[in-house]
Design a protein around this motif. Structure first.
Motif, mmCIF file in Angstrom:
data_model
loop_
_atom_site.group_PDB
_atom_site.id
_atom_site.type_symbol
_atom_site.label_atom_id
_atom_site.label_comp_id
_atom_site.label_asym_id
_atom_site.label_seq_id
_atom_site.Cartn_x
_atom_site.Cartn_y
_atom_site.Cartn_z
ATOM 1 N N HIS A 102 18.949 31.297 60.737
ATOM 2 C CA HIS A 102 19.246 30.755 59.402
ATOM 3 C C HIS A 102 18.386 31.453 58.360
ATOM 4 C CE1 HIS A 102 20.518 27.954 56.319
ATOM 5 N NE2 HIS A 102 19.259 27.965 55.909
ATOM 6 N N LEU A 103 19.048 32.052 57.376
ATOM 7 C CA LEU A 103 18.379 32.758 56.285
ATOM 8 C C LEU A 103 18.328 31.841 55.063
ATOM 9 C CD1 LEU A 103 20.445 36.010 56.799
ATOM 10 C CD2 LEU A 103 18.012 35.811 57.318
ATOM 11 N N SER A 104 17.154 31.332 54.742
ATOM 12 C CA SER A 104 17.027 30.516 53.538
ATOM 13 C C SER A 104 17.401 31.333 52.306
ATOM 14 C CB SER A 104 15.595 30.007 53.417
ATOM 15 O OG SER A 104 15.257 29.190 54.511
ATOM 16 N N ALA A 105 17.782 30.654 51.244
ATOM 17 C CA ALA A 105 18.285 31.360 50.060
ATOM 18 C C ALA A 105 17.275 32.363 49.509
ATOM 19 C CB ALA A 105 18.667 30.345 48.991
ATOM 20 N N GLY A 106 16.001 32.059 49.619
ATOM 21 C CA GLY A 106 14.981 32.987 49.140
ATOM 22 C C GLY A 106 14.380 33.829 50.239
ATOM 23 N N GLY A 107 15.013 33.843 51.391
ATOM 24 C CA GLY A 107 14.464 34.554 52.534
ATOM 25 C C GLY A 107 15.113 35.910 52.738
ATOM 26 N N LYS A 108 14.300 36.886 53.101
ATOM 27 C CA LYS A 108 14.820 38.234 53.362
ATOM 28 C C LYS A 108 14.172 38.795 54.625
ATOM 29 C CE LYS A 108 15.265 41.435 50.097
ATOM 30 N NZ LYS A 108 14.924 42.529 49.131
ATOM 31 N N LEU A 109 15.022 39.291 55.535
ATOM 32 C CA LEU A 109 14.566 40.136 56.633
ATOM 33 C C LEU A 109 14.672 41.571 56.149
ATOM 34 C CD1 LEU A 109 16.092 38.757 59.968
ATOM 35 C CD2 LEU A 109 13.671 38.951 59.366
ATOM 36 N N LEU A 110 13.543 42.259 56.093
ATOM 37 C CA LEU A 110 13.498 43.617 55.558
ATOM 38 C C LEU A 110 13.156 44.584 56.679
ATOM 39 C CD1 LEU A 110 13.523 45.590 53.154
ATOM 40 C CD2 LEU A 110 11.091 45.071 52.833
ATOM 41 N N GLY A 111 14.022 45.567 56.894
ATOM 42 C CA GLY A 111 13.778 46.553 57.922
ATOM 43 C C GLY A 111 12.577 47.427 57.602
ATOM 44 N N SER A 112 11.806 47.741 58.630
ATOM 45 C CA SER A 112 10.667 48.632 58.443
ATOM 46 C C SER A 112 11.147 50.017 58.011
ATOM 47 C CB SER A 112 9.886 48.743 59.754
ATOM 48 O OG SER A 112 8.948 49.800 59.687
ATOM 49 N N PRO A 113 10.385 50.705 57.159
ATOM 50 C CA PRO A 113 10.756 52.078 56.786
ATOM 51 C C PRO A 113 10.333 53.109 57.836
ATOM 52 C CG PRO A 113 8.785 51.421 55.607
ATOM 53 C CD PRO A 113 9.224 50.215 56.387
ATOM 54 N N LYS A 114 9.696 52.669 58.940
ATOM 55 C CA LYS A 114 9.170 53.588 59.944
ATOM 56 C C LYS A 114 10.057 53.602 61.182
ATOM 57 C CE LYS A 114 4.381 52.773 58.478
ATOM 58 N NZ LYS A 114 3.040 52.300 58.903
ATOM 59 N N GLU A 145 23.509 32.847 59.667
ATOM 60 C CA GLU A 145 24.049 32.097 58.541
ATOM 61 C C GLU A 145 23.000 31.968 57.432
ATOM 62 O OE1 GLU A 145 24.799 28.075 59.761
ATOM 63 O OE2 GLU A 145 22.663 27.578 59.731
ATOM 64 N N GLY A 146 23.454 31.428 56.311
ATOM 65 C CA GLY A 146 22.551 31.146 55.205
ATOM 66 C C GLY A 146 22.756 32.089 54.048
ATOM 67 N N ASN A 147 22.168 31.755 52.908
ATOM 68 C CA ASN A 147 22.346 32.521 51.684
ATOM 69 C C ASN A 147 21.245 33.548 51.461
ATOM 70 O OD1 ASN A 147 24.751 31.224 50.793
ATOM 71 N ND2 ASN A 147 23.526 29.425 50.282
ATOM 72 N N GLY A 148 20.506 33.861 52.494
ATOM 73 C CA GLY A 148 19.474 34.873 52.376
ATOM 74 C C GLY A 148 20.001 36.276 52.634
ATOM 75 N N THR A 149 19.078 37.221 52.840
ATOM 76 C CA THR A 149 19.392 38.657 52.868
ATOM 77 C C THR A 149 18.844 39.317 54.124
ATOM 78 O OG1 THR A 149 19.336 38.762 50.446
ATOM 79 C CG2 THR A 149 19.038 40.843 51.638
ATOM 80 N N ILE A 150 19.633 40.253 54.653
ATOM 81 C CA ILE A 150 19.133 41.184 55.669
ATOM 82 C C ILE A 150 19.258 42.577 55.072
ATOM 83 C CG2 ILE A 150 19.379 42.075 58.003
ATOM 84 C CD1 ILE A 150 20.598 39.404 58.803
ATOM 85 N N ASP A 151 18.119 43.233 54.850
ATOM 86 C CA ASP A 151 18.036 44.514 54.151
ATOM 87 C C ASP A 151 17.514 45.563 55.129
ATOM 88 O OD1 ASP A 151 17.114 46.722 52.600
ATOM 89 O OD2 ASP A 151 16.809 45.442 50.855
ATOM 90 N N GLY A 152 18.305 46.605 55.362
ATOM 91 C CA GLY A 152 17.927 47.614 56.336
ATOM 92 C C GLY A 152 16.955 48.669 55.855
ATOM 93 N N ASN A 153 16.619 48.657 54.560
ATOM 94 C CA ASN A 153 15.679 49.659 54.035
ATOM 95 C C ASN A 153 16.167 51.076 54.328
ATOM 96 O OD1 ASN A 153 13.364 50.347 52.645
ATOM 97 N ND2 ASN A 153 11.970 49.287 54.025
#
Length: 557
Positions: A102-114, A145-153
């Motif tokens: 569950h991705l909270s609305a202000g939550g982001k999973l951010l991919g490492s740049p390495k 699910e959820g209104n948060g973000t998954i960002d692959g960088n």
């Protein structure tokens, strides 16, 4: 480390009423929803990644902490792993059965740049690379699910090179050592809903050999790297996609191999290349409806197959705004690769395709997207494009219908283009027309080796005068054209039939002055009837060329 327990009913209440003051604290405890009671039979475990040591500061690498939360949830036979508000940097994560991320609305999973923070997905096939951010293998009842973000960088992995899997490239020298955003392999009952997925270094969502896939309200913005697909399916069954918005750089919704029982509805798409792309395998029983396609080049609906068994596709209520090559189907009946599954198909075919309620505007050539930071090659065959139905040799496209289709083309085609012979190539549409500099010999529809073709209430217009016919039929058999209307050009036939037979034309209209209404070519042409209609703006009803017999056409007023 700890987890919180709340009832499933109250969990759903907490999540769905967050907009009116109810929600979860960082530890997963409810606030603003009143007193919560839980019964053992109805309790859901919540695993807040903060409780496992994760820090949402955008700098700390949280791979181990987040994976620990997922593992604990899986070990307990399922629950909810919560990504609270914050920016959580991570490398590769493995999702497991019965886990809801569950991705909270202000939550982001951010991919490492390495690159060293990623691994290949354990058990994921290596095709197109299997380096990945989030993945699952043989998982059941998995949800994101959820209104948060998954960002692959993904911009961190840009080196100017794609995977070189385009026409004629075969992946030689391609860049495969970069993470996909998500890969799901051999999963059952997979749910993706509401999340924002962005900036993958490679494909965004790869779904391979999965059953019962439900995707609802997903938003994808994926334009930072080459080969930035949206959804990419291989050999899946029972897939349902609704209410999604996809803006990407490469294929927006690719369905390769044997995908069956698929529906796509109420979605919008934009990309540099294609939207719905099909190829190979036994791809059957697919329905696409109520979709908006805009600023898309490289063909919105593209079927390119060698040996395949493709049937029972419907595309209905589709709006295309500013596209090239609106529909392209190429079929050779010959294997395009070394895929043993493809080669095992003994009787390849493409048949039973329906296009209904299509509105499109077609540009003269692709236009660069201002938010794609790298240049993209424009193929010669993308210029002055049209609807293409192209089989070759002893193979035919069968039972294809276009009903209530209105397309406005840019126009500008020349007589030189109109007179060119089409090479015997069955490939992606621009691959065929690359052999004919300037584009195809028709401005509206080119069809070769088609049996059972129906055009009902189809209208083709152009912005700029075009010296090509509206339609070219080459070895088309058993066709009916009823209520067709099109712009014409003086000195140019509106319709051109080459070696075609058993064709009925009724209630057709010539909208602007043209040469012959129908030009028939070749001694093989036979049993063509023109029944009524308004063809007064044509210079003459019929012209016969290259051995066509007068008896091949009957005109009945």
């Amino acid at each position: 480390m700890k987890n919180e327990h709340i009832s499933r009913r109250n969990w759903l209440g907490v999540i769905t009423t967050a907009g009116v003051g109810a929600g979860l604290t960082a530890t997963g405890k409810a606030f603003g929803a009143g007193h919560i009671t839980a019964t053992p039979a109805d309790e859901v475990k919540v695993y807040n990644i903060n409780d496992f040591g994760a820090k949402g500061d955008g700098k700390t690498l949280n791979t181990k902490a987040i994976q620990s939360a997922i593992d604990a949830c899986s070990l307990a036979k399922g629950g909810i792993v919560m990504i609270p508000a914050g920016e959580f940097l991570s490398g590769t994560l493995e999702l497991k059965s019965h886990v809801t991320l569950h991705l909270s609305a202000g939550g982001k999973l951010l991919g490492s740049p390495k690159r060293e923070d990623y691994t290949a997905g354990k058990g994921v096939p290596s095709g197109n690379g299997n380096i990945v951010f989030l993945y699952a293998v043989e998982a059941d009842n998995l949800t994101i699910e959820g209104n948060g973000t998954i960002d692959g960088n993904g911009l961190a992995f840009y080196n100017g090179k794609g995977d070189n899997t385009g026409p004629g490239q075969n992946g030689v020298g391609g860049n495969f050592d970069r993470p996909h955003l998500m890969i799901f392999y051999r999963c059952n009952n997979l749910h993706l809903r509401n999340a924002f997925l962005t900036a993958s270094a490679y494909h965004c969502v790869r779904i391979l050999h999965c059953n019962q896939v439900h995707i609802d309200g997903i938003r994808i913005y994926n334009r930072v790297n080459k080969n930035n697909d949206g959804f990419h399916f291989n050999d899946c069954k029972y897939v349902h996609i609704v209410n999604c918005d996809v803006q990407c750089q490469d294929d927006a919704c690719a369905l390769f191999g044997s995908n069956q029982f698929v529906t796509v509805t109420n979605c919008s798409f934009s990309t540099r290349w294609s939207i719905f792309r099909f190829g190979g395998g036994a791809s059957q029983n697919i329905a696409v409806s109520n979709c908006l396609i805009y600023d898309t080049y490289g063909c919105p609906i593209k079927i390119s197959a060698g040996r395949a068994s493709i049937e029972n596709f419907t595309f209905s209520n589709i709006v295309m705004r500013n596209v090239t090559g609106p529909i392209g189907i190429g079929f050779s009946g010959v294997s395009n690769n070394n895929n043993s599954a493809s080669a095992s198909i003994t009787k390849p075919f493409i048949r039973n395709l329906v296009f209904n309620g299509i509105r499109a505007t077609v540009l003269k050539l692709p236009v660069p997207h201002p938010d794609i930071h790298f240049d993209l090659h424009t193929w010669e065959g993308e210029k002055n494009s049209c609807i293409t139905l192209n089989a070759m040799g002893d193979y035919y496209l069968e039972n294809i219908s276009f009903t209530d289709v209105h397309v406005k083309y840019a126009g500008g085609g020349t007589k030189e283009q109109a007179g060119k012979e089409v090479p015997h190539v069955a490939a992606e549409y621009f691959g065929v027309w690359d052999k004919l500099p300037g584009g195809p010999p028709a401005y509206g529809l080119y069809a070769r080796n088609v049996k059972g073709l129906t055009l009902q209430n189809v209208r083709f217009e152009y912005e700029e005068t075009d010296a090509r016919p509206a339609i070219v039929f080459d070895n088309v058999q058993d066709a009916a054209i009823n209520g067709f209307s099109a712009d014409g050009t003086p000195g140019t036939p509106l319709l051109r039939f080459i070696g075609s037979k058993d064709v009925l034309l009724s209630a057709c209209r010539v909208l602007t002055p043209a040469g012959p209404f129908l030009q028939v070519e070749g001694a093989a042409s036979a049993d063509i009837m023109i029944d009524g209609g308004d063809i007064r703006k044509a210079g003459q009803p019929v012209a016969l060329l290259k051995g066509a017999e007068k008896s091949s056409v009957v005109v009945r007023s």
